[in-house]
Design a protein around this motif. Structure first.
Motif, PDB file in Angstrom:
ATOM      1  N   GLY A 186      41.341  56.743  53.387  1.00  0.00           N
ATOM      2  CA  GLY A 186      41.913  56.909  52.061  1.00  0.00           C
ATOM      3  C   GLY A 186      43.428  56.890  52.105  1.00  0.00           C
ATOM      4  O   GLY A 186      44.043  57.409  53.034  1.00  0.00           O
ATOM      5  N   PHE A 187      44.010  56.300  51.098  1.00  0.00           N
ATOM      6  CA  PHE A 187      45.453  56.107  51.030  1.00  0.00           C
ATOM      7  C   PHE A 187      45.896  56.450  49.620  1.00  0.00           C
ATOM      8  O   PHE A 187      45.321  55.966  48.648  1.00  0.00           O
ATOM      9  CB  PHE A 187      45.750  54.640  51.358  1.00  0.00           C
ATOM     10  CG  PHE A 187      47.175  54.325  51.586  1.00  0.00           C
ATOM     11  CD1 PHE A 187      47.754  54.530  52.826  1.00  0.00           C
ATOM     12  CD2 PHE A 187      47.956  53.802  50.566  1.00  0.00           C
ATOM     13  CE1 PHE A 187      49.089  54.214  53.043  1.00  0.00           C
ATOM     14  CE2 PHE A 187      49.280  53.487  50.774  1.00  0.00           C
ATOM     15  CZ  PHE A 187      49.846  53.698  52.014  1.00  0.00           C
ATOM     16  N   LEU A 188      46.895  57.326  49.487  1.00  0.00           N
ATOM     17  CA  LEU A 188      47.400  57.721  48.170  1.00  0.00           C
ATOM     18  C   LEU A 188      48.891  57.454  48.113  1.00  0.00           C
ATOM     19  O   LEU A 188      49.633  57.880  49.006  1.00  0.00           O
ATOM     20  CB  LEU A 188      47.122  59.215  47.929  1.00  0.00           C
ATOM     21  CG  LEU A 188      47.693  59.815  46.646  1.00  0.00           C
ATOM     22  CD1 LEU A 188      47.035  59.196  45.416  1.00  0.00           C
ATOM     23  CD2 LEU A 188      47.508  61.332  46.648  1.00  0.00           C
ATOM     24  N   THR A 189      49.334  56.762  47.082  1.00  0.00           N
ATOM     25  CA  THR A 189      50.759  56.563  46.846  1.00  0.00           C
ATOM     26  C   THR A 189      51.114  57.213  45.510  1.00  0.00           C
ATOM     27  O   THR A 189      50.366  57.085  44.543  1.00  0.00           O
ATOM     28  CB  THR A 189      51.156  55.073  46.823  1.00  0.00           C
ATOM     29  OG1 THR A 189      50.441  54.423  45.779  1.00  0.00           O
ATOM     30  CG2 THR A 189      50.862  54.403  48.144  1.00  0.00           C
ATOM     31  N   VAL A 190      52.250  57.912  45.502  1.00  0.00           N
ATOM     32  CA  VAL A 190      52.647  58.662  44.320  1.00  0.00           C
ATOM     33  C   VAL A 190      54.137  58.486  44.072  1.00  0.00           C
ATOM     34  O   VAL A 190      54.942  58.653  44.991  1.00  0.00           O
ATOM     35  CB  VAL A 190      52.348  60.165  44.515  1.00  0.00           C
ATOM     36  CG1 VAL A 190      52.795  60.965  43.319  1.00  0.00           C
ATOM     37  CG2 VAL A 190      50.883  60.394  44.795  1.00  0.00           C
ATOM     38  N   ASN A 191      54.501  58.157  42.839  1.00  0.00           N
ATOM     39  CA  ASN A 191      55.897  58.172  42.412  1.00  0.00           C
ATOM     40  C   ASN A 191      56.098  59.542  41.768  1.00  0.00           C
ATOM     41  O   ASN A 191      55.740  59.756  40.622  1.00  0.00           O
ATOM     42  CB  ASN A 191      56.166  57.054  41.409  1.00  0.00           C
ATOM     43  CG  ASN A 191      57.615  56.994  40.997  1.00  0.00           C
ATOM     44  OD1 ASN A 191      58.340  57.980  41.034  1.00  0.00           O
ATOM     45  ND2 ASN A 191      58.039  55.820  40.597  1.00  0.00           N
ATOM     46  N   ILE A 192      56.654  60.467  42.529  1.00  0.00           N
ATOM     47  CA  ILE A 192      56.653  61.877  42.133  1.00  0.00           C
ATOM     48  C   ILE A 192      57.808  62.263  41.211  1.00  0.00           C
ATOM     49  O   ILE A 192      57.734  63.256  40.513  1.00  0.00           O
ATOM     50  CB  ILE A 192      56.604  62.776  43.385  1.00  0.00           C
ATOM     51  CG1 ILE A 192      56.027  64.124  43.031  1.00  0.00           C
ATOM     52  CG2 ILE A 192      57.956  62.875  44.047  1.00  0.00           C
ATOM     53  CD1 ILE A 192      55.524  64.899  44.207  1.00  0.00           C
ATOM     54  N   ARG A 193      58.886  61.494  41.221  1.00  0.00           N
ATOM     55  CA  ARG A 193      60.060  61.759  40.371  1.00  0.00           C
ATOM     56  C   ARG A 193      60.585  63.181  40.546  1.00  0.00           C
ATOM     57  O   ARG A 193      60.855  63.879  39.587  1.00  0.00           O
ATOM     58  CB  ARG A 193      59.738  61.489  38.901  1.00  0.00           C
ATOM     59  CG  ARG A 193      59.243  60.119  38.582  1.00  0.00           C
ATOM     60  CD  ARG A 193      60.249  59.095  38.264  1.00  0.00           C
ATOM     61  NE  ARG A 193      61.238  59.508  37.289  1.00  0.00           N
ATOM     62  CZ  ARG A 193      62.485  59.085  37.317  1.00  0.00           C
ATOM     63  NH1 ARG A 193      62.868  58.249  38.260  1.00  0.00           N
ATOM     64  NH2 ARG A 193      63.346  59.481  36.431  1.00  0.00           N
ATOM     65  N   GLY A 194      60.674  63.619  41.809  1.00  0.00           N
ATOM     66  CA  GLY A 194      61.237  64.933  42.112  1.00  0.00           C
ATOM     67  C   GLY A 194      60.273  65.795  42.903  1.00  0.00           C
ATOM     68  O   GLY A 194      59.380  66.413  42.328  1.00  0.00           O
ATOM     69  N   VAL A 239      51.765  58.639  50.676  1.00  0.00           N
ATOM     70  CA  VAL A 239      53.122  58.104  50.602  1.00  0.00           C
ATOM     71  C   VAL A 239      53.714  58.533  49.265  1.00  0.00           C
ATOM     72  O   VAL A 239      53.119  58.291  48.218  1.00  0.00           O
ATOM     73  CB  VAL A 239      53.136  56.560  50.721  1.00  0.00           C
ATOM     74  CG1 VAL A 239      54.550  56.030  50.589  1.00  0.00           C
ATOM     75  CG2 VAL A 239      52.510  56.124  52.038  1.00  0.00           C
ATOM     76  N   VAL A 240      54.859  59.192  49.338  1.00  0.00           N
ATOM     77  CA  VAL A 240      55.504  59.731  48.145  1.00  0.00           C
ATOM     78  C   VAL A 240      56.866  59.059  48.001  1.00  0.00           C
ATOM     79  O   VAL A 240      57.668  59.089  48.937  1.00  0.00           O
ATOM     80  CB  VAL A 240      55.684  61.264  48.267  1.00  0.00           C
ATOM     81  CG1 VAL A 240      56.292  61.832  47.015  1.00  0.00           C
ATOM     82  CG2 VAL A 240      54.359  61.944  48.597  1.00  0.00           C
ATOM     83  N   ASN A 241      57.127  58.463  46.848  1.00  0.00           N
ATOM     84  CA  ASN A 241      58.452  57.877  46.624  1.00  0.00           C
ATOM     85  C   ASN A 241      59.146  58.573  45.461  1.00  0.00           C
ATOM     86  O   ASN A 241      58.531  59.349  44.740  1.00  0.00           O
ATOM     87  CB  ASN A 241      58.385  56.359  46.443  1.00  0.00           C
ATOM     88  CG  ASN A 241      57.630  55.950  45.220  1.00  0.00           C
ATOM     89  OD1 ASN A 241      56.834  56.684  44.675  1.00  0.00           O
ATOM     90  ND2 ASN A 241      57.870  54.732  44.776  1.00  0.00           N
ATOM     91  N   VAL A 299      61.743  58.711  50.225  1.00  0.00           N
ATOM     92  CA  VAL A 299      60.359  58.431  50.597  1.00  0.00           C
ATOM     93  C   VAL A 299      59.886  59.481  51.594  1.00  0.00           C
ATOM     94  O   VAL A 299      60.643  59.876  52.487  1.00  0.00           O
ATOM     95  CB  VAL A 299      60.236  57.027  51.239  1.00  0.00           C
ATOM     96  CG1 VAL A 299      58.832  56.766  51.731  1.00  0.00           C
ATOM     97  CG2 VAL A 299      60.672  55.947  50.277  1.00  0.00           C
ATOM     98  N   LEU A 300      58.640  59.914  51.435  1.00  0.00           N
ATOM     99  CA  LEU A 300      57.970  60.787  52.404  1.00  0.00           C
ATOM    100  C   LEU A 300      56.649  60.132  52.763  1.00  0.00           C
ATOM    101  O   LEU A 300      55.952  59.592  51.892  1.00  0.00           O
ATOM    102  CB  LEU A 300      57.675  62.165  51.801  1.00  0.00           C
ATOM    103  CG  LEU A 300      58.867  63.004  51.366  1.00  0.00           C
ATOM    104  CD1 LEU A 300      58.375  64.225  50.590  1.00  0.00           C
ATOM    105  CD2 LEU A 300      59.684  63.437  52.569  1.00  0.00           C
ATOM    106  N   ILE A 301      56.264  60.199  54.034  1.00  0.00           N
ATOM    107  CA  ILE A 301      54.958  59.714  54.473  1.00  0.00           C
ATOM    108  C   ILE A 301      54.284  60.834  55.250  1.00  0.00           C
ATOM    109  O   ILE A 301      54.844  61.354  56.209  1.00  0.00           O
ATOM    110  CB  ILE A 301      55.069  58.444  55.335  1.00  0.00           C
ATOM    111  CG1 ILE A 301      55.754  57.333  54.558  1.00  0.00           C
ATOM    112  CG2 ILE A 301      53.682  58.004  55.806  1.00  0.00           C
ATOM    113  CD1 ILE A 301      56.025  56.075  55.368  1.00  0.00           C
ATOM    114  N   PHE A 302      53.084  61.186  54.811  1.00  0.00           N
ATOM    115  CA  PHE A 302      52.274  62.223  55.455  1.00  0.00           C
ATOM    116  C   PHE A 302      50.984  61.625  55.976  1.00  0.00           C
ATOM    117  O   PHE A 302      50.436  60.697  55.366  1.00  0.00           O
ATOM    118  CB  PHE A 302      51.897  63.315  54.446  1.00  0.00           C
ATOM    119  CG  PHE A 302      53.034  64.094  53.881  1.00  0.00           C
ATOM    120  CD1 PHE A 302      53.509  65.223  54.527  1.00  0.00           C
ATOM    121  CD2 PHE A 302      53.644  63.715  52.690  1.00  0.00           C
ATOM    122  CE1 PHE A 302      54.559  65.953  53.989  1.00  0.00           C
ATOM    123  CE2 PHE A 302      54.679  64.439  52.158  1.00  0.00           C
ATOM    124  CZ  PHE A 302      55.151  65.565  52.805  1.00  0.00           C
TER     125      PHE A 302
END
Length: 75
Positions: free
Chosen positions: A2-10, A33-35, A68-71
């Motif tokens: 499973g792969f999740l990408t999120v544009n978290i805006r803070g 992946v959080v941008n 960007v953060l990658i976990f």
């Protein structure tokens, strides 16, 4: 996997929402992946329960925004 990408805006103001979203998913993602983290160097420790931080990239020119953060999952 499973792969999740999120544009978290803070990250600071929205990471609790991300944790809740992951807990409500039928399967926990293996990679997150959080941008648009908007983090600054003053924020030293970034954690996500059940995941290891493998990469962090903050905006290099000191301007607001970006990041960007990658976990990856602990298991």
């Amino acid at each position: 996997m499973g792969f999740l990408t999120v544009n978290i805006r803070g990250w600071v103001s929205h990471n609790a929402e991300l944790v809740a979203r992951i807990k409500l998913m039928p399967r926990r993602p293996m990679v997150v992946v959080v941008n648009e983290t908007f983090l600054k160097k003053a924020v030293q420790h970034v954690t996500l329960e059940g995941f290891h931080l493998v990469h962090r990239l903050d905006r290099r020119n000191g301007q607001e925004g970006g990041g960007v953060l990658i976990f990856v999952a602990e298991e």
